[in-house]
Design an enzyme around this catalytic site. Sequence first.
Site, short mmCIF file in Angstrom:
data_model
loop_
_atom_site.label_atom_id
_atom_site.label_comp_id
_atom_site.label_asym_id
_atom_site.label_seq_id
_atom_site.Cartn_x
_atom_site.Cartn_y
_atom_site.Cartn_z
N ARG A 111 25.77 8.94 -4.06
CA ARG A 111 25.59 8.32 -2.75
C ARG A 111 26.60 7.20 -2.46
O ARG A 111 27.04 7.03 -1.33
CB ARG A 111 24.19 7.73 -2.71
CG ARG A 111 23.48 8.03 -1.45
CD ARG A 111 22.06 7.63 -1.59
NE ARG A 111 21.23 8.80 -1.48
CZ ARG A 111 19.91 8.76 -1.41
NH1 ARG A 111 19.29 7.61 -1.49
NH2 ARG A 111 19.22 9.86 -1.29
N SER A 160 13.15 7.39 -7.09
CA SER A 160 12.35 6.18 -6.91
C SER A 160 10.84 6.42 -6.87
O SER A 160 10.08 5.63 -7.43
CB SER A 160 12.79 5.42 -5.66
OG SER A 160 13.06 6.31 -4.62
N HIS A 190 22.49 4.48 2.52
CA HIS A 190 22.33 5.94 2.64
C HIS A 190 23.46 6.43 3.54
O HIS A 190 23.70 5.85 4.61
CB HIS A 190 20.97 6.29 3.26
CG HIS A 190 20.60 7.72 3.06
ND1 HIS A 190 21.26 8.74 3.72
CD2 HIS A 190 19.67 8.31 2.28
CE1 HIS A 190 20.73 9.90 3.34
NE2 HIS A 190 19.76 9.67 2.47
N HIS A 237 19.62 1.23 2.62
CA HIS A 237 18.53 2.18 2.36
C HIS A 237 17.65 1.76 1.20
O HIS A 237 16.43 1.86 1.28
CB HIS A 237 19.16 3.53 2.07
CG HIS A 237 18.19 4.63 1.78
ND1 HIS A 237 17.27 5.07 2.70
CD2 HIS A 237 18.00 5.40 0.67
CE1 HIS A 237 16.56 6.06 2.18
NE2 HIS A 237 16.96 6.26 0.94
N ARG A 278 21.19 4.10 -7.70
CA ARG A 278 20.04 4.98 -7.95
C ARG A 278 20.37 6.44 -7.65
O ARG A 278 20.96 6.76 -6.61
CB ARG A 278 18.88 4.54 -7.05
CG ARG A 278 17.65 5.44 -7.13
CD ARG A 278 16.61 4.97 -6.14
NE ARG A 278 17.08 5.12 -4.80
CZ ARG A 278 16.66 6.06 -3.94
NH1 ARG A 278 15.73 6.93 -4.31
NH2 ARG A 278 17.13 6.12 -2.72
N GLU A 281 19.76 17.26 -4.18
CA GLU A 281 20.35 16.11 -3.49
C GLU A 281 21.57 15.66 -4.28
O GLU A 281 21.83 16.15 -5.39
CB GLU A 281 19.32 14.98 -3.33
CG GLU A 281 18.23 15.35 -2.32
CD GLU A 281 17.17 14.28 -2.11
OE1 GLU A 281 17.39 13.12 -2.49
OE2 GLU A 281 16.10 14.63 -1.57
N ALA A 321 3.41 2.91 -5.18
CA ALA A 321 3.26 2.09 -6.38
C ALA A 321 1.90 1.39 -6.38
O ALA A 321 1.12 1.48 -7.34
CB ALA A 321 4.39 1.06 -6.46
N GLN A 356 11.60 10.99 3.07
CA GLN A 356 11.76 12.39 3.49
C GLN A 356 12.01 13.29 2.28
O GLN A 356 11.34 14.29 2.08
CB GLN A 356 12.94 12.51 4.46
CG GLN A 356 12.73 11.79 5.77
CD GLN A 356 13.89 12.00 6.73
OE1 GLN A 356 14.86 12.66 6.42
NE2 GLN A 356 13.78 11.42 7.90
N GLY A 357 13.01 12.91 1.47
CA GLY A 357 13.54 13.79 0.41
C GLY A 357 12.49 14.32 -0.54
O GLY A 357 12.04 15.46 -0.41
N GLY A 358 12.05 13.50 -1.48
CA GLY A 358 11.04 13.98 -2.40
C GLY A 358 11.02 13.26 -3.72
O GLY A 358 11.41 12.10 -3.82
N SER A 374 0.81 -1.22 0.00
CA SER A 374 0.00 0.00 0.00
C SER A 374 0.85 1.27 0.00
O SER A 374 0.45 2.29 0.57
CB SER A 374 -0.95 -0.01 1.21
OG SER A 374 -0.20 -0.17 2.41
N GLY A 375 2.01 1.21 -0.66
CA GLY A 375 2.81 2.41 -0.86
C GLY A 375 2.42 3.12 -2.15
O GLY A 375 1.36 2.81 -2.75
C1 SIN Z 1 16.66 11.29 1.45
O1 SIN Z 1 15.80 12.07 1.84
O2 SIN Z 1 17.86 11.47 1.64
C2 SIN Z 1 16.24 10.05 0.75
C3 SIN Z 1 15.92 10.34 -0.64
C4 SIN Z 1 16.04 9.09 -1.46
O3 SIN Z 1 16.50 8.07 -0.99
O4 SIN Z 1 15.72 9.16 -2.65
#
Ligand code: SIN
Length: 554
Positions: free
Chosen positions: A289, A390, A243, A350, A385, A114, A15, A46-48, A12-13
């Site tokens: 990363r 994602s 991560h 991660h 990635r 990022e 996707a 968190q990121g986006g 239920s994410g």
């Molecule tokens: C993050 O907020 O650092 C994660 C973002 C991600 O993994 O795409």
Amino acid sequence: MKNQFDYLVVGSGIAGLTFALKAAKSGTVAIVTKKDKLETNTNYAQGGIACVIGQDDAFGLHVQDTLDSGDGLCHPDIVDFVIKTGPDRVKELVELGVAFNLGTGADSFDLGREGGHSRNRILHAQDMTGKAVEKVLIAAAESDPNIAIFENHLVLDLVIQHQSMKAGSVDLYQQDTCRGAFVYDVAGGRIHTVVANAVLLCTGGAGKVYLYTSNPDVATGDGLAIAYRAGAELANLEFVQFHPTCLYHPAAKNFLISEAVRGEGARLIDKRGRTFMEKYHPLKDLAFRDIVARAIDTEMKTSGDDCVFLDITHKDSEFLKGRFPNIYSRCLSLGIDITKDPIPVVPAAHYMCGGILTNRSGRTTIENLYAIGECACTGLHGANRLASNSLLEAMVFSHAAAVECMERIGSWRSRVFPEVPECWAGTCAENTSQSEMVMIAHNWDSIRRLMWNYVGIVRTDKRLALALTHVLQIKMELKEHMPNIPLSSDLAELQGLALVAELIIRCAIRRRESRGLHYNVDHPAKGGVDCAKDTIVRKSAAEEFLALPAVQCG
Ligand code: SIN
């Protein structure tokens, strides 16, 4: 639980929900999720969402950044497809009501940065983007009469029909078709056989295979194990993304310090306050990363320190509280004021860049079985990635899968479902005892430690070989004792975890070079064109010997 649907969505994410909302226009959808519906990787993102929207951006730039990050293994046609169709999918999210942070100009968004991105292109909702997306999608799914959500339902295995395609007396090929799944109702203690025209695996990642991870407890790689056992092809499981910056604190479990913090100017420093990223890459703290995670690993190993630090104290404190309210308050609750103190961080597992091999529509190598999101390997991520690609990938492939399924639903409906076995070929509660329950907790822990110590950020041939020996030993132990242990989510997840660990190790052993996230000290250089290909694994007849589950019930 009703036992027939047009579409069975597992997870239920973003996707699963995106697919469900689109496919529900053509038929009934069951979404099964093994815990609470909000307990997904998406909800913790968190990121986006990386997307070409800014005035100074261009598709070509995002494509190039993705290819550079993927280190020669991305499929360029897929990268092009995802990045060029991404903005349409983002528009749909905005229309559904997701409130991304706005910029200063009319209709503009506040775009974050990022690692590895040459432009600011990350749409975000403060530092809780996943939560904002999940909330809107769940609300839409819950108000759709064609969608039913089943919480606390864990898929154990797929129902696969094996079919020989013959021309006269000649066996042309074997075509396996997915007809549904065996679903364990955790609270009710029952296993349901659910048949469906199409099954969508949207089960997320497998971070829990490692001792330290940014992922929530649900990320046990179930979809990977289920698909492999069913005979689907999986690819590139050696590329586990660590991560660089998870919070290092005894009371913090799995808490990420978003890369967006570095995007806003945070610097990595050691215990003595010295920066170090300039030694490793010209992009310093915003390098890809894999490079940042390896640099931190090297610094920690050479200094003997338990962690490094992320320092953003030079930024205005009101700005930090507004831009990162979640990180600010979580850290403050642990006595770290990010406006004044450097944040202790370590790398942690991660994201799984490999997964169930799919085509451009999200279809796997098994008919009517689709895989979308982190559990899939579409060709977008290659060997590493690019940050925040994602959620974009999940939306693009959910759309593509829904379009294909809606085209095929007419012909699917005219067919007759075969007789489907009423039970799962796994362990059932009969003839079991509680006495060996300790095996579950022990082996969970053994696998996660083994993977962290032997199959982590830096690998060697010897450690990989040892890891394989140990994990096969654990699998043998499980095979022998599982029939005597009552079925539970922990047991089913452990079974999958052991298999996923084995597959990661096998893929890592096969890649005799270092590329992207796979770094092997014994093969430190990147290989030539011969190595620039996916590592594909599929269950062989010989593996049936070690295959779990071991007993047939019913
Ligand atoms: C993050 O907020 O650092 C994660 C973002 C991600 O993994 O795409």
